[in-house]
Design a protein around this motif. Structure first.
Motif, PDB file in Angstrom:
ATOM      1  N   ALA A  25       0.861  -1.180   0.000  1.00  0.00           N
ATOM      2  CA  ALA A  25       0.000   0.000   0.000  1.00  0.00           C
ATOM      3  C   ALA A  25       0.895   1.226   0.000  1.00  0.00           C
ATOM      4  O   ALA A  25       1.686   1.416   0.931  1.00  0.00           O
ATOM      5  CB  ALA A  25      -0.916   0.005   1.212  1.00  0.00           C
ATOM      6  N   ILE A  26       0.794   2.030  -1.022  1.00  0.00           N
ATOM      7  CA  ILE A  26       1.677   3.180  -1.187  1.00  0.00           C
ATOM      8  C   ILE A  26       0.877   4.473  -1.043  1.00  0.00           C
ATOM      9  O   ILE A  26      -0.213   4.614  -1.594  1.00  0.00           O
ATOM     10  CB  ILE A  26       2.378   3.129  -2.562  1.00  0.00           C
ATOM     11  N   LEU A  27       1.435   5.398  -0.278  1.00  0.00           N
ATOM     12  CA  LEU A  27       0.851   6.730  -0.168  1.00  0.00           C
ATOM     13  C   LEU A  27       1.687   7.664  -1.040  1.00  0.00           C
ATOM     14  O   LEU A  27       2.876   7.860  -0.787  1.00  0.00           O
ATOM     15  CB  LEU A  27       0.858   7.204   1.285  1.00  0.00           C
ATOM     16  N   ARG A  50      -2.612   3.578  -2.363  1.00  0.00           N
ATOM     17  CA  ARG A  50      -2.688   2.861  -3.637  1.00  0.00           C
ATOM     18  C   ARG A  50      -2.115   1.464  -3.454  1.00  0.00           C
ATOM     19  O   ARG A  50      -0.952   1.304  -3.077  1.00  0.00           O
ATOM     20  CB  ARG A  50      -1.896   3.636  -4.698  1.00  0.00           C
ATOM     21  N   LEU A  51      -2.940   0.448  -3.688  1.00  0.00           N
ATOM     22  CA  LEU A  51      -2.510  -0.944  -3.545  1.00  0.00           C
ATOM     23  C   LEU A  51      -1.943  -1.419  -4.874  1.00  0.00           C
ATOM     24  O   LEU A  51      -2.612  -1.363  -5.911  1.00  0.00           O
ATOM     25  CB  LEU A  51      -3.708  -1.804  -3.135  1.00  0.00           C
ATOM     26  N   THR A  52      -0.689  -1.880  -4.847  1.00  0.00           N
ATOM     27  CA  THR A  52      -0.038  -2.247  -6.094  1.00  0.00           C
ATOM     28  C   THR A  52       1.023  -3.299  -5.850  1.00  0.00           C
ATOM     29  O   THR A  52       1.398  -3.582  -4.702  1.00  0.00           O
ATOM     30  CB  THR A  52       0.600  -1.000  -6.745  1.00  0.00           C
ATOM     31  N   ASP A  53       1.526  -3.902  -6.917  1.00  0.00           N
ATOM     32  CA  ASP A  53       2.651  -4.836  -6.844  1.00  0.00           C
ATOM     33  C   ASP A  53       3.944  -4.095  -7.118  1.00  0.00           C
ATOM     34  O   ASP A  53       4.036  -3.322  -8.084  1.00  0.00           O
ATOM     35  CB  ASP A  53       2.492  -5.968  -7.867  1.00  0.00           C
ATOM     36  N   ILE A  54       4.940  -4.320  -6.273  1.00  0.00           N
ATOM     37  CA  ILE A  54       6.260  -3.726  -6.458  1.00  0.00           C
ATOM     38  C   ILE A  54       7.324  -4.796  -6.252  1.00  0.00           C
ATOM     39  O   ILE A  54       7.025  -5.920  -5.844  1.00  0.00           O
ATOM     40  CB  ILE A  54       6.504  -2.547  -5.496  1.00  0.00           C
ATOM     41  N   VAL A  55       8.563  -4.442  -6.510  1.00  0.00           N
ATOM     42  CA  VAL A  55       9.668  -5.384  -6.345  1.00  0.00           C
ATOM     43  C   VAL A  55       9.860  -5.703  -4.865  1.00  0.00           C
ATOM     44  O   VAL A  55       9.889  -4.799  -4.018  1.00  0.00           O
ATOM     45  CB  VAL A  55      10.964  -4.808  -6.935  1.00  0.00           C
ATOM     46  N   ALA A  89       5.601   6.670  -0.293  1.00  0.00           N
ATOM     47  CA  ALA A  89       6.234   5.755   0.650  1.00  0.00           C
ATOM     48  C   ALA A  89       5.236   4.701   1.101  1.00  0.00           C
ATOM     49  O   ALA A  89       4.019   4.844   0.949  1.00  0.00           O
ATOM     50  CB  ALA A  89       6.753   6.517   1.864  1.00  0.00           C
ATOM     51  N   ILE A  90       5.794   3.634   1.662  1.00  0.00           N
ATOM     52  CA  ILE A  90       5.007   2.610   2.344  1.00  0.00           C
ATOM     53  C   ILE A  90       5.046   2.950   3.828  1.00  0.00           C
ATOM     54  O   ILE A  90       6.119   2.990   4.425  1.00  0.00           O
ATOM     55  CB  ILE A  90       5.579   1.206   2.093  1.00  0.00           C
ATOM     56  N   LEU A  91       3.893   3.229   4.430  1.00  0.00           N
ATOM     57  CA  LEU A  91       3.830   3.582   5.840  1.00  0.00           C
ATOM     58  C   LEU A  91       3.659   2.328   6.699  1.00  0.00           C
ATOM     59  O   LEU A  91       3.648   1.212   6.196  1.00  0.00           O
ATOM     60  CB  LEU A  91       2.696   4.573   6.087  1.00  0.00           C
ATOM     61  N   GLY A  92       3.510   2.541   8.004  1.00  0.00           N
ATOM     62  CA  GLY A  92       3.365   1.428   8.938  1.00  0.00           C
ATOM     63  C   GLY A  92       4.618   1.263   9.770  1.00  0.00           C
ATOM     64  O   GLY A  92       5.659   0.822   9.276  1.00  0.00           O
ATOM     65  N   ILE A  93       4.525   1.600  11.056  1.00  0.00           N
ATOM     66  CA  ILE A  93       5.704   1.625  11.927  1.00  0.00           C
ATOM     67  C   ILE A  93       5.966   0.266  12.571  1.00  0.00           C
ATOM     68  O   ILE A  93       7.110  -0.179  12.665  1.00  0.00           O
ATOM     69  CB  ILE A  93       5.507   2.710  13.015  1.00  0.00           C
TER      70      ILE A  93
END
Length: 333
Positions: free
Chosen positions: A10-12, A20-25, A64-68
């Motif tokens: 999930a990318i902000l 935005r939910l997507t596939d990344i490396v 970025a991908i968030l989540g601490i």
């Protein structure tokens, strides 16, 4: 997942925009790192501030991908990592700030020093709820204030994320614990083993007189900030200690000085932002595992389940104050 080299995340892209939910490396574990297959991501109020572009101190450039916070299973270890091996269940406060990838993704490559073995008696969801709040509470009470048995400890915001863990740590240390909260939070504070103080109906002078015979508390842990920190300076005893996780405002120190009391600030993000102190975070979480497995600490979770596709709803539960405990996103089931 499209193949073994990619992952869902999930990318902000920009502040206050939808995720935005997507596939990344998929990342790989560099030397000193562990690749974690993430099972759950804990949501903290700070995540909402980062997402809204209101947390300059967290220094998280977007997109970025968030989540601490995370919990998960070790998938691979990088060179020079000896503390973990593939298949280990772990948890930690590992990213989402300072340019580091967060936990709202299938995998994360994180520094091994930030991780600890997951408590065997917690689910992945429960474990993901603990890192930031436990580390903050431990740094305040143990590292800064050196809490010991027999002391009178006041926790401001005892029903909150940090507060409810701080109560349990202080009680596990043998302290006599008091906690402020609203009238609605009284039952929870009592269940945690602390004496509740309704801040709306009792003045500082009232509860200091009632609970300490006017002497003041040995330790005051402020998890609220602002006027509550100012109140803390009037609630501490002579030669006592005030510690705050939100000491960012402008405050008059005269009440503290006239008591010859001391003050400490806690900035839990520092190891993520600077690289300094990462090993201590892992050490603190090993203490968390010990206390949890001995039945002395347990996180309080909101019962709702949120997926990566429902991060907006998870954030709304905190923003709208409908959460009844820590909110957790289920990354994998």
């Amino acid at each position: 997942m499209t193949d073994q080299s990619s992952m869902q995340a999930a990318i902000l892209d920009a502040p206050a925009k939808p995720f935005r939910l997507t596939d990344i490396v998929r990342p790989q574990a560099s030397p000193g790192q562990v690749l974690v297959r993430i099972k759950a991501s804990g949501v903290n109020p700070l995540d909402l501030k980062v997402a809204a572009g209101q947390a300059v101190h967290a220094r998280q450039p977007l997109p970025a991908i968030l989540g601490i916070d995370l919990s998960g299973v070790v998938e691979a270890v990088g060179a020079n990592v000896t503390a973990f091996r593939r298949g280990d269940e772990v948890y930690g406060m590992t990213g989402g700030v300072g340019g580091l990838q967060g936990s709202l993704a299938d995998y994360a490559a994180v520094h091994a020093d930030l991780l600890a073995p997951k408590p065997a008696n917690l689910t992945m969801r429960e474990a993901a709820a603990l890192p930031l709040i436990f580390i903050t509470a431990w740094e305040g009470l143990v590292d800064r204030a050196h809490v010991t048995a027999g002391q009178k400890v006041l926790v401001h915001g005892g029903a909150g994320g940090v507060g409810h863990v701080a109560i349990q740590i202080a009680r596990a240390s043998g302290a006599d614990v008091y906690a402020t909260g609203s009238a609605n939070s009284v039952p929870l504070i009592e269940r945690l083993g602390a004496t509740p103080i309704d801040y709306a109906s009792e003045t500082v002078a009232d509860y200091v007189a009632h609970h300490t015979q006017g002497r003041g508390f040995d330790i005051v842990f402020d998890t609220v900030g602002g006027a509550t920190l100012d109140a803390s300076f009037n609630a501490v005893r002579r030669f006592g200690h005030v510690v705050s996780a939100l000491g960012w405002g402008t405050h008059a120190l005269a009440p503290l000085s006239f008591r010859a009391a001391t003050y400490s600030g806690v900035f839990t993000l520092l190891p993520l932002l600077t690289g300094e102190g990462r090993a201590h975070h892992g050490e603190i979480l090993r203490e968390a595992t010990r206390l949890v497995e001995s039945g002395k600490v347990a996180p309080r979770l909101d019962p709702r389940h949120f997926t990566l596709a429902a991060i907006a709803e998870a954030h709304a539960a905190i923003r709208d104050r409908t959460a009844t405990g820590k909110v957790v996103v289920d990354v994998a089931t």
